[in-house]
Scaffold this motif. Structure first.
Motif, PDB file in Angstrom:
ATOM      1  N   VAL A 130       7.689  17.601  -1.097  1.00 31.74           N
ATOM      2  CA  VAL A 130       8.645  16.902  -1.954  1.00 31.74           C
ATOM      3  C   VAL A 130       8.323  15.412  -1.958  1.00 31.74           C
ATOM      4  N   SER A 131       8.691  14.762  -3.051  1.00 31.13           N
ATOM      5  CA  SER A 131       8.568  13.307  -3.165  1.00 31.13           C
ATOM      6  C   SER A 131       9.949  12.761  -3.476  1.00 31.13           C
ATOM      7  N   LEU A 132      10.444  11.913  -2.581  1.00 29.50           N
ATOM      8  CA  LEU A 132      11.817  11.424  -2.699  1.00 29.50           C
ATOM      9  C   LEU A 132      11.883  10.221  -3.641  1.00 29.50           C
ATOM     10  N   VAL A 133      12.879  10.257  -4.532  1.00 29.33           N
ATOM     11  CA  VAL A 133      13.161   9.138  -5.430  1.00 29.33           C
ATOM     12  C   VAL A 133      14.636   8.796  -5.247  1.00 29.33           C
ATOM     13  N   LEU A 134      14.913   7.588  -4.752  1.00 28.57           N
ATOM     14  CA  LEU A 134      16.276   7.185  -4.436  1.00 28.57           C
ATOM     15  C   LEU A 134      16.811   6.234  -5.496  1.00 28.57           C
TER      16      LEU A 134
ATOM     17  N   SER B  55      10.601   7.085   3.937  1.00 29.20           N
ATOM     18  CA  SER B  55       9.903   7.921   2.968  1.00 29.20           C
ATOM     19  C   SER B  55       9.986   7.322   1.567  1.00 29.20           C
ATOM     20  N   ASP B  56      11.073   6.615   1.273  1.00 27.23           N
ATOM     21  CA  ASP B  56      11.230   5.968  -0.036  1.00 27.23           C
ATOM     22  C   ASP B  56      10.234   4.820  -0.233  1.00 27.23           C
ATOM     23  N   GLU B  57       9.678   4.292   0.854  1.00 28.38           N
ATOM     24  CA  GLU B  57       8.685   3.224   0.773  1.00 28.38           C
ATOM     25  C   GLU B  57       7.285   3.749   0.491  1.00 28.38           C
ATOM     26  N   ARG B  58       7.154   5.041   0.240  1.00 31.50           N
ATOM     27  CA  ARG B  58       5.882   5.694  -0.066  1.00 31.50           C
ATOM     28  C   ARG B  58       4.874   5.552   1.078  1.00 31.50           C
ATOM     29  N   LEU B  59       5.381   5.581   2.281  1.00 32.28           N
ATOM     30  CA  LEU B  59       4.506   5.538   3.455  1.00 32.28           C
ATOM     31  C   LEU B  59       3.970   6.929   3.758  1.00 32.28           C
TER      32      LEU B  59
ATOM     33  N   GLU C 234       2.856   7.744   9.283  1.00 33.00           N
ATOM     34  CA  GLU C 234       3.417   6.430   9.528  1.00 33.00           C
ATOM     35  C   GLU C 234       4.940   6.502   9.629  1.00 33.00           C
ATOM     36  N   VAL C 235       5.574   7.330   8.800  1.00 37.35           N
ATOM     37  CA  VAL C 235       7.025   7.520   8.893  1.00 37.35           C
ATOM     38  C   VAL C 235       7.401   8.097  10.254  1.00 37.35           C
ATOM     39  N   ALA C 236       6.641   9.070  10.708  1.00 35.19           N
ATOM     40  CA  ALA C 236       6.917   9.670  12.007  1.00 35.19           C
ATOM     41  C   ALA C 236       6.729   8.669  13.141  1.00 35.19           C
ATOM     42  N   ARG C 237       5.700   7.799  13.016  1.00 37.02           N
ATOM     43  CA  ARG C 237       5.458   6.812  14.067  1.00 37.02           C
ATOM     44  C   ARG C 237       6.584   5.794  14.144  1.00 37.02           C
TER      45      ARG C 237
END
Length: 270
Positions: A5-9, A40-44, A48-51
């Motif tokens: 999935v790709s999140l769009v906020l 995740s919204d920063e498109r990382l 990197e999100v997990a770190r």
């Protein structure tokens, strides 16, 4: 599991997530999930999100999918989980209780064990123990009892208890008994005395010097004891012990002797 999935906020959703992260009264689990979605919204990249969130990648994927499917409410609500193991059926519980209370243990066993009951009922040992514990059953414990066959037991009981609790005036109440077959032992060699740094010693073997019988009578009021040792425990020795008691008791006192149903005590001459 991988990222699918790709999140769009929206701006409104983004502000709501930031308020959750900044709210110190929120549970840490809610703050962590909101932070994962914001990162995740920063498109990382997922790694990197997990770190940054200090979690594993499967955790990131789980909450990305949950937010995509259920929105903000999905982050703040834990899904109900089905029970790991169904409860023990009531008929199985009843079978364990009936076998415990009325059934005979298998083989030559004298009482039920948890493993024997579990094998017979097809249950685990822990389940059987839990059933016994919940119904306050202890098959491993046995309490002995003795019921007198004396037809005059009730009257004798009243007399004995009455003498112990409220003895008549000018009487002496004696609790009489005897200990037979007392071994007179002696060590085969003299022991060594106690010394600084060394304990006293004696040999492990001994010599039997015969047996003796102790006759004793406890004065229940004063706590004193009349005693006599004899080589045998026939009625002749017991009569001699009673004569000794009568000689020691002051004149004018009535003597009540309480004793058990030992054969020597019930001899006609006694």
């Amino acid at each position: 599991m991988s990222q699918t999935v790709s999140l769009v906020l929206t701006a409104q959703t983004r502000d709501a997530l930031r308020r959750i992260v900044d709210d110190r009264r929120r549970p840490l689990a809610h703050i962590l999930r909101a932070r994962i979605v914001l990162l995740s919204d920063e498109r990382l990249p997922v790694l990197e999100v997990a770190r940054r969130a200090r979690v594993g990648r499967p955790t990131v994927w789980r909450w990305q999918r949950r937010f995509a499917e259920e929105g903000l409410d999905g982050l703040l609500r834990d899904k109900t989980r089905p029970p790991g193991k169904p409860a023990t059926p009531q008929d199985a519980v009843q079978a364990v209780l009936e076998r415990t209370l009325t059934g005979e243990p298998p083989g030559e066993a004298t009482h039920w064990t948890g493993r024997a009951m579990a094998a017979l009922c097809g249950l685990s040992l822990t389940t059987v123990q839990r059933i016994w514990r919940s119904h306050n059953l202890q098959p491993h414990r046995v309490r002995t009892f003795k019921r007198s066959t004396d037809p005059h037991f009730a009257a004798k009981l009243d007399d004995v208890v009455g003498l112990y609790m409220a003895p008549p005036r000018h009487t002496i109440v004696l609790s009489v008994d005897e200990k037979s077959q007392i071994q007179a032992l002696d060590r085969t060699q003299p022991g060594l005395p106690l010394k600084p740094g060394k304990c006293a010693t004696y040999t492990h073997d001994y010599v039997r010097n015969g047996t003796t019988t102790l006759f004793a009578a406890l004065n229940t009021l004063e706590g004193t004891v009349f005693g006599r040792c004899a080589p045998r425990h026939r009625h002749q020795e017991f009569i001699a012990f009673l004569d000794q008691i009568e000689d020691a008791v002051p004149a004018g006192k009535v003597i009540h002797a309480i004793m058990d149903n030992y054969a020597t005590h019930k001899h006609p001459e006694v």
